[in-house]
Design an enzyme around this catalytic site. Structure first.
Site, PDB file in Angstrom:
ATOM      1  N   ARG A   1       3.827 -37.145  30.072  1.00  0.00           N
ATOM      2  CA  ARG A   1       4.957 -36.254  30.326  1.00  0.00           C
ATOM      3  C   ARG A   1       4.440 -34.883  30.750  1.00  0.00           C
ATOM      4  O   ARG A   1       3.455 -34.384  30.215  1.00  0.00           O
ATOM      5  CB  ARG A   1       5.758 -36.076  29.020  1.00  0.00           C
ATOM      6  CG  ARG A   1       6.706 -37.196  28.757  1.00  0.00           C
ATOM      7  CD  ARG A   1       7.174 -37.232  27.312  1.00  0.00           C
ATOM      8  NE  ARG A   1       7.497 -35.939  26.710  1.00  0.00           N
ATOM      9  CZ  ARG A   1       7.866 -35.802  25.434  1.00  0.00           C
ATOM     10  NH1 ARG A   1       7.970 -36.845  24.642  1.00  0.00           N
ATOM     11  NH2 ARG A   1       8.141 -34.626  24.941  1.00  0.00           N
TER      12      ARG A   1
ATOM     13  N   ARG B   1       5.187 -24.745  24.462  1.00  0.00           N
ATOM     14  CA  ARG B   1       6.078 -25.375  23.479  1.00  0.00           C
ATOM     15  C   ARG B   1       5.746 -24.893  22.068  1.00  0.00           C
ATOM     16  O   ARG B   1       6.635 -24.712  21.235  1.00  0.00           O
ATOM     17  CB  ARG B   1       5.964 -26.907  23.555  1.00  0.00           C
ATOM     18  CG  ARG B   1       6.517 -27.456  24.856  1.00  0.00           C
ATOM     19  CD  ARG B   1       6.249 -28.938  24.974  1.00  0.00           C
ATOM     20  NE  ARG B   1       7.107 -29.715  24.118  1.00  0.00           N
ATOM     21  CZ  ARG B   1       6.869 -30.974  23.753  1.00  0.00           C
ATOM     22  NH1 ARG B   1       5.776 -31.594  24.175  1.00  0.00           N
ATOM     23  NH2 ARG B   1       7.708 -31.614  23.001  1.00  0.00           N
TER      24      ARG B   1
ATOM     25  N   ARG C   1      -0.664 -38.652  24.330  1.00  0.00           N
ATOM     26  CA  ARG C   1       0.680 -39.256  24.411  1.00  0.00           C
ATOM     27  C   ARG C   1       0.970 -39.801  25.813  1.00  0.00           C
ATOM     28  O   ARG C   1       0.644 -39.185  26.821  1.00  0.00           O
ATOM     29  CB  ARG C   1       1.744 -38.215  24.058  1.00  0.00           C
ATOM     30  CG  ARG C   1       1.700 -37.842  22.614  1.00  0.00           C
ATOM     31  CD  ARG C   1       3.056 -37.662  21.990  1.00  0.00           C
ATOM     32  NE  ARG C   1       3.848 -36.596  22.542  1.00  0.00           N
ATOM     33  CZ  ARG C   1       4.691 -35.870  21.812  1.00  0.00           C
ATOM     34  NH1 ARG C   1       4.802 -36.095  20.521  1.00  0.00           N
ATOM     35  NH2 ARG C   1       5.407 -34.943  22.364  1.00  0.00           N
TER      36      ARG C   1
HETATM   37  P1  AMP Z   1      10.994 -33.536  21.890  1.00  0.00           P
HETATM   38  O1  AMP Z   1      10.836 -34.916  22.433  1.00  0.00           O
HETATM   39  O2  AMP Z   1      11.863 -33.474  20.674  1.00  0.00           O
HETATM   40  O3  AMP Z   1       9.671 -32.839  21.702  1.00  0.00           O
HETATM   41  O4  AMP Z   1      11.780 -32.695  23.009  1.00  0.00           O
HETATM   42  C1  AMP Z   1      11.281 -32.548  24.323  1.00  0.00           C
HETATM   43  C2  AMP Z   1      11.931 -31.349  24.990  1.00  0.00           C
HETATM   44  O5  AMP Z   1      13.355 -31.524  25.029  1.00  0.00           O
HETATM   45  C3  AMP Z   1      11.717 -30.023  24.274  1.00  0.00           C
HETATM   46  O6  AMP Z   1      10.484 -29.408  24.615  1.00  0.00           O
HETATM   47  C4  AMP Z   1      12.918 -29.223  24.777  1.00  0.00           C
HETATM   48  O7  AMP Z   1      12.721 -28.780  26.109  1.00  0.00           O
HETATM   49  C5  AMP Z   1      14.012 -30.270  24.817  1.00  0.00           C
HETATM   50  N1  AMP Z   1      14.720 -30.351  23.507  1.00  0.00           N
HETATM   51  C6  AMP Z   1      14.774 -31.407  22.649  1.00  0.00           C
HETATM   52  N2  AMP Z   1      15.497 -31.116  21.561  1.00  0.00           N
HETATM   53  C7  AMP Z   1      15.922 -29.839  21.736  1.00  0.00           C
HETATM   54  C8  AMP Z   1      16.693 -28.942  20.955  1.00  0.00           C
HETATM   55  N3  AMP Z   1      17.187 -29.299  19.752  1.00  0.00           N
HETATM   56  N4  AMP Z   1      16.923 -27.701  21.452  1.00  0.00           N
HETATM   57  C9  AMP Z   1      16.465 -27.315  22.656  1.00  0.00           C
HETATM   58  N5  AMP Z   1      15.706 -28.100  23.437  1.00  0.00           N
HETATM   59  C10 AMP Z   1      15.436 -29.357  22.984  1.00  0.00           C
END
Ligand code: AMP
Length: 226
Positions: A166, A177, A133
């Site tokens: 990232r 994660r 990614r």
């Molecule tokens: P994503 O792009 O959805 O994988 O989100 C990247 C990061 O943003 C995650 O690893 C969390 O640190 C934070 N994040 C995104 N959505 C949430 C959520 N609903 N609750 C808590 N942290 C979030």
């Protein structure tokens, strides 16, 4: 039996399952916005807003951002006019607390979730995928070196800026994660299954095949809920 015109969807799945990619396609197909808490948070981090500064340390380490921060984001976003005809929540909810808050929020808006699409992929495959990614440092557009490659692996097709990996896509953070996902988010599979909203789709195969399966699953269930 009534078919609701509005489609309120949740896309659930571990990081790297393809939620974002599929949510974008389905968003175009059904003309409903993709609401990605990850995208909103990354944009706040880029703009160094107070929320972005607070969220960054959690995101960089692979931890979840506190519930009250993301619930506030979603509450505000779902009240925008473009969400009136439906929405796709991509990456939210991620904890049972968030799911309970969402249910209360939607009840207050007189809305409900129609389908929770759970995209399933095993951990080893996820680790392989995530290493490819890349994200544009300027406009935030996402790519994958194998599945959705930019013309030049180091340059954004959309704005010509540099692409980077990232911090939260690096292997060590990715493992954290996945632990977060398995302990805090995976219980939502049971949560939504008990509400008869869960639609499981295998996240393996081409982007088009997975998308077809999601559409078939949604359309197949579309008229089931009176
Ligand atoms: P994503 O792009 O959805 O994988 O989100 C990247 C990061 O943003 C995650 O690893 C969390 O640190 C934070 N994040 C995104 N959505 C949430 C959520 N609903 N609750 C808590 N942290 C979030």
């Amino acid at each position: 039996m009534t078919c609701s015109e509005n489609m309120n969807l949740i896309f659930l799945g571990p990081p790297g399952a393809g939620k974002g990619t599929q949510a974008k396609i389905i968003s175009r197909k059904y003309s409903i916005p993709q609401v990605s808490t990850g995208d909103i948070l990354r944009s706040a981090v880029r703009e160094s807003t107070p929320m972005g500064i607070r969220a960054k340390e959690y995101m960089d380490s692979g931890a979840l951002v506190p519930d009250e921060v993301v619930i506030g984001i979603v509450e505000e976003r779902l009240q925008q006019p473009d969400c009136e005809k439906g929405f796709i929540l991509d990456g939210f909810p991620r904890t049972v607390g968030q799911a309970d808050s969402l249910a209360r929020l939607l009840e207050g808006f007189g809305k409900r979730i129609d389908h929770v699409v759970s995209i399933s992929v095993d951990d080893e495959e996820l680790l392989k995928r995530i290493s490819g990614r890349r994200t544009c440092e300027k406009c935030g557009k996402g790519y994958h070196l194998i599945f959705d490659p930019p013309k030049d692996p180091a340059v954004c097709d959309a704005c010509g800026s540099a692409l980077f990996q990232r911090d939260d896509d690096k292997e060590e953070t990715m493992r954290k994660r996945l632990v977060e996902y398995n302990s805090k988010t995976a219980p939502l599979i049971q949560y939504y299954s008990e509400k008869s909203l869960l639609r499981v789709v295998a996240g393996i195969g081409s982007i088009e095949d997975i998308c077809d399966n999601i559409i078939k699953t949604i359309d197949g269930c579309r008229c089931d809920n009176p």
